[in-house]
Structure formats: structure tokens, C-alpha cells
Enzyme design. Structure first.
Site: not given
Length: 352
Positions: A94, A107, A114, A118, A121, A333
Site C-alpha cells: 500500500e 506515504c 511488518c 506494534c 497497528c 496513520c
């Protein structure tokens, strides 16, 4: 005809492209033509370059430039657009185009998924697949620029993935974005959760980019709760490495701090954060939490946010609040992740 001895051409510099066309038996000026058609005209196949002789174009049909296809895009009411890009191996990444007045920010993602996991997230909930190559990073910027039909002015490495775990390709992409596409280095921001030794390593390159460190906590206990990878990397060590970065580069550090209601947004947390950063050449970027379905965190009230800001300012800490764009397209975000199945498609984004 010599075979291609480079990866996909996107991301290659003018000298690299010039050397390559010469290996193909062509004059050196064709390198400049190739560079212009790739970076300024956005061709997806060398057969589209009408400045080249037709017979040579046909011979180049097998040579990849390295452009991905737009698999899907979601448009938010504020004009933010989130793109799903399908890579050559079928993986989906993305990227987000964020238009604000005369600026167009992209972005970009640096990994498929990832590994940092986290807790707040969406990207971290989806696991990690692989690093992106330089052409796959640069392509995201060209894709947004072409789709918006306007020049990209700013780039933030805040999409899917941890940039400093893919440092070699990120550095190569930054060079290309700066020198080939013409994005000013000071308009590029690289975000990291913090990997032991990597901020120091990044500093050695003396780039004029902005370093944004995802802090998200005022003490080690909360930071470990939110960021599992922080357990072997004490907050004090991270801050010391950030101070080294300032000493080496002469540039301040931006600290990203997601505000989570009742978790890290209390007055005591603001005071604690102030003690860490007093006298630090830094800026705190507060980001009110953007909800995802996989976590139960809540966004703080406006009063709680304002109080946090007030305390930091009283302690002479440079601070601002960033309210994310693209919420209704899950492009804000913390909401980035692509999930694709045979019947439906949903979108989320990485929060750093």
C-alpha cells in the site's frame, strides 16, 4: 545482444543507465533519453520510448522497468487516496497520496507487511513477508505522481514496514527520489520504531532527510506493552542513540507519539516525556489514535490532547498535533494493511 545485468531499471541513476545502454551497443546519449522517459514520462515498457529506434525497442521488450500495477484504490472525502499495488510476485503493498494545499505527500512502504508487531497497528497484525527492492519503493512515488497528475513534493517513509530493517534498499531509493525525481532531501522523512544500532548507522550517511522516531511511550513499561520489539532496547538507550544522531548530523529528531486514551495520554506521561526530552534538539509530533478493528484502544478526548500539549509547551518542548487524513478510506496513520481474498478487499494502514 548483451543480457540485462541490472535489476529492473527504475531506481538506476543516469550514469548507471548510460553504462547500460552502452553495453547494448548504443551511444551514450541514449542513457539520458532513457532516464527522462523513465522518470519524467513514466513509461512502463521500453517499447513505449519512441525516441529509440523501432528495431531496438523491439529487442528491449523483455527488459523490465519495474513498474507495479494499481490493483485497487480507495479515495477519502478529503482527497487522500490509498493505493493497493500488485508486485511482480503477486504480493500487495500500500501507498498513500496526501494532497494538502500546494503539497502532495506520498506515504511509502518499505516492506511487505511488518515484523515489528506494534499492538496498535494494523500492519503489524498481518505479519512480515519480505523487503521491498529500490524500484518497488520508487515506483510508489511515480504511481501517485502520475495518478494525481501533479508533482510530488514530500515523501514520508511511514507506510508498511520498518525502513531501517531494509536500510540498503531505502538508501538506494532515497538517492533515486532525490537525484532522479528531484525531491528535496529535506522534504523526505524516514520513520523508525528504533532498531539497536541502526539509527547510528543511518546517521553515518549524513543525509539531509528528517528522522522520525516512533516513541509512543514515556517509559519503558508502556513502550514494551505497545511495541514488543522494544523489550531488548531500553528507552534510555534509544534516546542516547538519537542524541548521537543529532551530534553526527546536526539535525533534530522528530518523535512520533500516538495518543491512546488512558494508556499514555495522562498528565504524568506528559511530565515524564518532558524530562526525557528537555534540552534535546527535537520535536514531538502527537498523533491522536486512529481506530482499527483488531485493537480496543480509543482516541483521547480533545481536552486530554490539549492538556498533553500544554504540559509539553510549559516544559519548553517543541510539539505539534497531527490529525491524520484519509480516515474514511482506512488510509490514516495506523490503518494500513491490505487483505485480499476472492470475494472482497479491505484496507488498513501502518501506524508509526
Amino acid at each position: 545482444m548483451p543480457k540485462l545485468n541490472l535489476p529492473p531499471l527504475l531506481g538506476a541513476s543516469l550514469p548507471e543507465l548510460t553504462a547500460w545502454v552502452q553495453t547494448q551497443g548504443q551511444p551514450s546519449y541514449r542513457g539520458k533519453q532513457l532516464h527522462d522517459w523513465i522518470y519524467y514520462k513514466g513509461v512502463r515498457s521500453l517499447t513505449e520510448i519512441t525516441a529509440f529506434p523501432k528495431s531496438w525497442r523491439e529487442q528491449l521488450s523483455h527488459v523490465p522497468i519495474g513498474r507495479a500495477d494499481i490493483h485497487y484504490k480507495a479515495i477519502a472525502t478529503d482527497g487522500t487516496i490509498k493505493y493497493l499495488l500488485r508486485l511482480d510476485d503477486g504480493q500487495i503493498i500500500e501507498t498513500v497520496g496526501i494532497p494538502i494545499d500546494n503539497r502532495l505527500t506520498v506515504c511509502v512502504s518499505t516492506q511487505v507487511g511488518c515484523p515489528m508487531a506494534c499492538d496498535f497497528c494494523a500492519t503489524g497484525k498481518g505479519g512480515f513477508q519480505r523487503n521491498l527492492a529500490r524500484h518497488e519503493i520508487v515506483d510508489q512515488v511515480l504511481t501517485v505522481q502520475q495518478d494525481f497528475q501533479r508533482r510530488v513534493s514530500h515523501i514520508v517513509f511511514m507506510g508498511m514496514g520498518e525502513p531501517l530493517l531494509n536500510l540498503e534498499q531505502v538508501l538506494a531509493a532515497i538517492r533515486s527520489l532525490n537525484q532522479d525525481i528531484g525531491i528535496g532531501a529535506r522534504n523526505i522523512t524516514v520513520s523508525t520504531v528504533g532498531i539497536p544500532g541502526r539509527i547510528r548507522q543511518f546517521a553515518q550517511h549524513h543525509l539531509q532527510v528528517t528522522l522520525a522516531v516512533s516513541l509512543h511511550a514515556s517509559n519503558q513499561t508502556i513502550r514494551e506493552q505497545l511495541i514488543p520489539s522494544a523489550r531488548p532496547y531500553p528507552l534510555a538507550d534509544l534516546l542516547n542513540e538519537c542524541r548521537e544522531y543529532v551530534e553526527i548530523t546536526g539535525r533534530r529528531v522528530t518523535f512520533e507519539y500516538i495518543l491512546l486514551a488512558g494508556v499514555n495520554d495522562l498528565s504524568e506521561h506528559a511530565h515524564e516525556l518532558s524530562k526525557h526530552l528537555r534540552g534535546f534538539q527535537s520535536h514531538v509530533n502527537l498523533i491522536p489514535y486512529n481506530p482499527i478493528s483488531e485493537a480496543d484502544y480509543q482516541r483521547p478526548s480533545r481536552d486530554r490532547i490539549d492538556n498533553f500539549v500544554k504540559i509539553l509547551k510549559q516544559q519548553h518542548i517543541a510539539v505539534s498535533v497531527r490529525y491524520s487524513r484519509g480516515l474514511d478510506a482506512d488510509a490514516a496513520c495506523g490503518q494500513l494493511r491490505a487483505t485480499v481474498n476472492q470475494s472482497s478487499m479491505s484496507f488498513r494502514h501502518s501506524q508509526k
